[in-house]
Enzyme design. Structure first.
Site, PDB file in Angstrom:
ATOM      1  N   ASP A 225      -0.379   6.189  -6.751  1.00  0.00           N
ATOM      2  CA  ASP A 225      -1.319   7.309  -6.604  1.00  0.00           C
ATOM      3  C   ASP A 225      -0.921   8.384  -7.609  1.00  0.00           C
ATOM      4  O   ASP A 225       0.106   9.044  -7.434  1.00  0.00           O
ATOM      5  CB  ASP A 225      -1.258   7.884  -5.185  1.00  0.00           C
TER       6      ASP A 225
ATOM      7  N   HIS B  43       0.858  -1.193   0.000  1.00  0.00           N
ATOM      8  CA  HIS B  43       0.000   0.000   0.000  1.00  0.00           C
ATOM      9  C   HIS B  43       0.891   1.239   0.000  1.00  0.00           C
ATOM     10  O   HIS B  43       1.944   1.237   0.635  1.00  0.00           O
ATOM     11  CB  HIS B  43      -0.883  -0.020   1.260  1.00  0.00           C
ATOM     12  N   ASN B  44       0.467   2.289  -0.737  1.00  0.00           N
ATOM     13  CA  ASN B  44       1.289   3.518  -0.805  1.00  0.00           C
ATOM     14  C   ASN B  44       2.756   3.167  -1.063  1.00  0.00           C
ATOM     15  O   ASN B  44       3.660   3.642  -0.376  1.00  0.00           O
ATOM     16  CB  ASN B  44       1.190   4.327   0.500  1.00  0.00           C
TER      17      ASN B  44
ATOM     18  N   GLU C 144       1.151  -0.082  -5.500  1.00  0.00           N
ATOM     19  CA  GLU C 144       0.151   0.977  -5.670  1.00  0.00           C
ATOM     20  C   GLU C 144       0.786   2.244  -6.228  1.00  0.00           C
ATOM     21  O   GLU C 144       1.882   2.633  -5.816  1.00  0.00           O
ATOM     22  CB  GLU C 144      -0.529   1.283  -4.330  1.00  0.00           C
TER      23      GLU C 144
ATOM     24  N   HIS D 135       1.348  11.213  -2.210  1.00  0.00           N
ATOM     25  CA  HIS D 135       0.138  11.088  -1.396  1.00  0.00           C
ATOM     26  C   HIS D 135      -0.574  12.434  -1.433  1.00  0.00           C
ATOM     27  O   HIS D 135      -0.143  13.377  -0.788  1.00  0.00           O
ATOM     28  CB  HIS D 135       0.493  10.676   0.038  1.00  0.00           C
TER      29      HIS D 135
ATOM     30  N   GLU E 215      -4.371   4.416  -8.603  1.00  0.00           N
ATOM     31  CA  GLU E 215      -5.363   5.313  -8.012  1.00  0.00           C
ATOM     32  C   GLU E 215      -5.251   6.610  -8.800  1.00  0.00           C
ATOM     33  O   GLU E 215      -4.301   7.373  -8.644  1.00  0.00           O
ATOM     34  CB  GLU E 215      -5.086   5.534  -6.519  1.00  0.00           C
TER      35      GLU E 215
END
Length: 775
Positions: free
Chosen positions: A362, A330-331, A360, A375, A409
């Site tokens: 973003d 994640h992240n 991931e 983020h 994302e």
């Protein structure tokens, strides 16, 4: 740049004496390291000047060399009152030739590509970006460093232990005269993490000082080492089975393998072990194993707690993708917390090298038409999307050949989404899955085996997958609902819950989403009736845990047909992690954790994916793949999952545990061991030994535990070593976690890993284990 190879000024005779001394050191240490007379080892001991690169304006020459312990690397510091910077060879993750680090790409010109290299460290420590004077020098530094790193990694545990102890002796020998006084012996004992009273130290010293010179030297130091490293527990075990003129014959060894190790061994297996581990030629010729050979066997893979057969891919890799747990991050771009930590391509490389198979990204609009990853709405730094894709392409399949999922994302405008799609197609090329495998519309996922070396994109898609086969695939850019995780982040940053927002999606980006189309989750019933197999949902941890608690069997059935991704709550601003075990218990595949955070949860994740060749895919138990299964991890009923076992654990001893407080030379650990079981609720348990005062070198507990296990296929066992503290929380020393189904019975050594999950090379735990059917 002519200052590169200048060494400190010495007279001709001093220089000659210095070089002779280095040859002697290289020979002495090289013998223990299996590098006797090696020119690369001598090169590193001699050292040389390199340019250290920190920014466009900060590029300074520094003298680098391997210290005489052959474990520590140092380079001078120009700051007043500051000692030389040092780091351990064990701290190095890899050495990269060329401008492959973010720093070198940013602060050096492409024209110096063949003069650059980087030392990459484990954990969060910053890379060391360096330049040499010529490409030949770069090759020499890189090949020499790689040789000593690989050599240290491949040493037997016994050799690692021996090398570590002798390097401690060298450090304790303050005046470097190759003799040890009683004072130096006491200093050495503190260094190896054992506190003894003065009379014991004096007795030990006196026994070894056979020349009565008040110093130990040569053979006396060797005798001191042998007395210190004697393993009484090994003496007892060996003595019990060495029934052939004081040695262990092949028949004696076979008895040991059958009775103690509970292995289905044959006479050929006993011969193989003697051939592989026995160091005494006469004993080997007589088909016997000496105590040294026996200890060597116990300290290597055959005697390790992890079943050697599970160190390579042994599971069926031809099942549909959703039948596997998939190591997931994640992240992934973050090196630290998610408020102000740095974003970096290095974070992706580290995760991929740990066999993470789902990362991931973003994605946000960036300057000059180039999308960036960070983020959103925080102070975390930004990294170019294309740089991340290039890094992923270069490192995705170095540790594992099985497919990598890129979880997008997407917060970008259509214009920058088009750029994203072009970068993905250009950089990933044929490795990117752009259409379903085969010529007809699939009804199920392809297997990890069929997808070897491939990238899958997880994201929003404008239409159904079957449109590819029905000439109905002419839809233009359109609108889709926002990704669930993006909506949650927005929710966390606003006081009132926002309305469900839509984003415009680029057709090019939509078209490369094949097997992992993101859709919102309504209910298990809705998913069963309306969602295709390739339509998957992401669940924030609170929602997932609630479903796992209240609808465990339905959640498991959902995962028999579809993929589920779980992600940490947005409120975890420190990038902490949730417990992944309850998610695996209901068959969730993509249980995404913050890989950058050293935590118990990451230890469990590393343990779960340790077996099957550490390839990042673990086949779920049959009862989590069979639609007729009514398994519920919270309320156990009769079924194929119920295989009741009794797990007997005897924690015997530990060897060479690290000092916790290295700054305080007199600080000695008081170790204790916790044995934890993590699995279904009924199996979760933890038991601990008493602590041993002032001994991290060879503490002995001989403590027996028993655990009742109901669902062994979902159980993980974790050994945790702590430094006992009466006034505050115990300090972490080390740990090791693995699936219960990968545990070998009998007398086994357990590796000790640090908080980051890296091996502490000289340390181990010695246990006796027995997993038996319950009566």
């Amino acid at each position: 740049m002519s200052c590169f190879h200048k060494r400190p000024k010495r007279t001709k005779s001093e220089e000659q004496a210095f070089l002779e001394h280095l040859k002697k050191v290289a020979k002495e240490n090289g013998k223990r390291l299996g590098l006797e007379g090696d020119s690369d080892l001598q090169f590193l001991l001699l050292g040389g000047k390199l340019v250290k690169v920190r920014s466009k304006s900060w590029k300074h020459g520094r003298y680098f060399k391997l210290e005489e312990d052959c474990q520590t690397f140092s380079h001078e510091s120009k700051k007043a009152f500051k000692q030389n910077h040092t780091f351990s060879i064990d701290d190095i993750e890899s050495v990269r030739k060329g401008r492959h680090s973010e720093g070198l790409k940013k602060y050096t010109d492409a024209s110096v590509e063949d003069l650059c290299f980087s030392i990459i460290f484990k954990g969060r420590k910053k890379n060391l970006d360096l330049m040499a004077e010529s490409p030949e020098d770069v090759n020499k530094w890189v090949s020499s460093l790689e040789k000593i790193i690989n050599n240290m990694h491949n040493l037997s545990n016994q050799k690692k232990s021996e090398h570590w102890i002798f390097s401690c002796i060298r450090k304790a020998d303050k005046n470097g005269d190759n003799m040890m006084t009683l004072k130096e012996v006491k200093h050495f004992l503190r260094q190896i993490n054992v506190e003894v009273d003065d009379s014991y130290a004096a007795d030990l010293f006196k026994k070894c000082d056979t020349s009565n010179s008040d110093t130990l030297e040569g053979e006396e130091i060797k005798q001191f080492y042998e007395m210190l490293t004697r393993r009484e527990e090994i003496d007892v075990i060996y003595g019990k089975y060495a029934q052939t003129e004081g040695q262990m014959s092949d028949r004696d060894l076979l008895n040991f393998l059958l009775n103690e190790q509970r292995e289905q061994a044959t006479a050929e297996d006993a011969h193989r072990l003697i051939e592989k581990y026995e160091v005494d030629k006469t004993a080997k010729q007589n088909n016997c194993m000496t105590k040294d050979g026996f200890l060597m066997y116990l300290q290597q893979d055959d005697g390790c707690i992890l079943n050697p057969a599970h160190r390579s891919v042994y599971q069926d890799m031809n099942q549909p993708l959703n039948h596997y747990y998939i190591s997931s991050s994640h992240n992934t771009y973050l090196m630290a917390d998610q408020l102000k930590g740095p974003s970096s391509t290095e974070a992706y490389i580290k995760a991929l090298m740990k066999s993470c198979r789902c990362v991931e990204l973003d994605c946000w609009d960036g300057a000059n038409g180039e999308p960036v990853i960070y983020h959103g709405h925080t102070l975390t730094s930004k990294v170019l999307f294309k740089d991340v894709i290039k890094a992923i392409k270069d490192y995705a399949f170095k540790t594992s050949q099985y497919p990598v999922i890129l979880s997008l994302e997407n917060h970008c405008t259509v214009e920058q989404q088009k750029v994203m799609a072009r970068h993905l197609v250009f950089f990933l090329g044929d490795a990117l899955v752009k259409k379903p495998l085969g010529d007809t519309m699939p009804t199920n996922f392809p297997s990890p085996e069929a997808l070897k070396g491939k990238f899958l994109i997880k994201g929003k898609r404008l239409n159904k997958l079957d449109s590819i086969f029905t000439n109905n695939n002419v839809i233009e850019d359109g609108t889709v609902s926002e990704e669930d995780e993006a909506a949650e982040c927005k929710e966390n940053s606003q006081k009132e819950k926002p309305k469900k927002s839509n984003i415009k999606l680029d057709k090019e980006l939509s078209d490369i989403v094949i097997y992992c189309k993101s859709v919102h989750f309504n209910s298990f019933e809705h998913a069963r009736e309306n969602q295709a197999f390739y339509e998957m949902s992401s669940f924030k941890e609170s929602k997932a845990f609630n479903l796992a608690e209240t609808s465990a069997t339905a959640f498991m059935h959902h995962n028999m047909d579809k993929l589920s991704r779980i992600y940490p709550a947005g409120s975890r601003t420190d990038s902490s992690n949730y417990n992944p075990v309850p998610m695996w218990n209901v068959g969730c595949q993509i249980v995404a954790l913050n890989f950058q955070t050293n935590s118990k949860e990451m230890h469990l994740n590393q343990g779960r994916f340790l077996m099957n060749g550490f390839c990042g895919y673990i086949l779920k138990p049959e009862f989590q793949r069979n639609l007729s299964s009514q398994f519920n991890p919270n309320a156990l009923t009769e079924g194929s999952w119920l295989k009741k076992k009794i797990f007997h654990v005897m924690v015997i001893s530990a060897q060479q545990l690290p000092k916790i407080n290295k700054e305080k030379q007199k600080s000695i650990v008081d170790p204790l061991v916790k044995v934890e079981i993590h699995g279904v609720q009924a199996d979760n348990a933890s038991k601990e030994t008493h602590h041993i005062e002032n001994n991290g070198f060879n503490p002995m507990w001989n403590k027996k535990f028993q655990f009742d296990i109901s669902v062994p296929e979902l159980a993980l066992v974790r050994f945790l070593l702590e430094d006992h503290d009466t006034a505050s929380q115990n300090d972490f020393i080390g740990q090791y976690c693995l699936p219960l189904t990968s545990v070998q019975n009998g007398y086994r050594h357990v590796p000790v890993l640090n908080k980051r999950g890296d091996n502490i090379s000289s340390a181990s735990l010695f246990v006796h284990l027995m997993l038996l059917d319950a009566p």
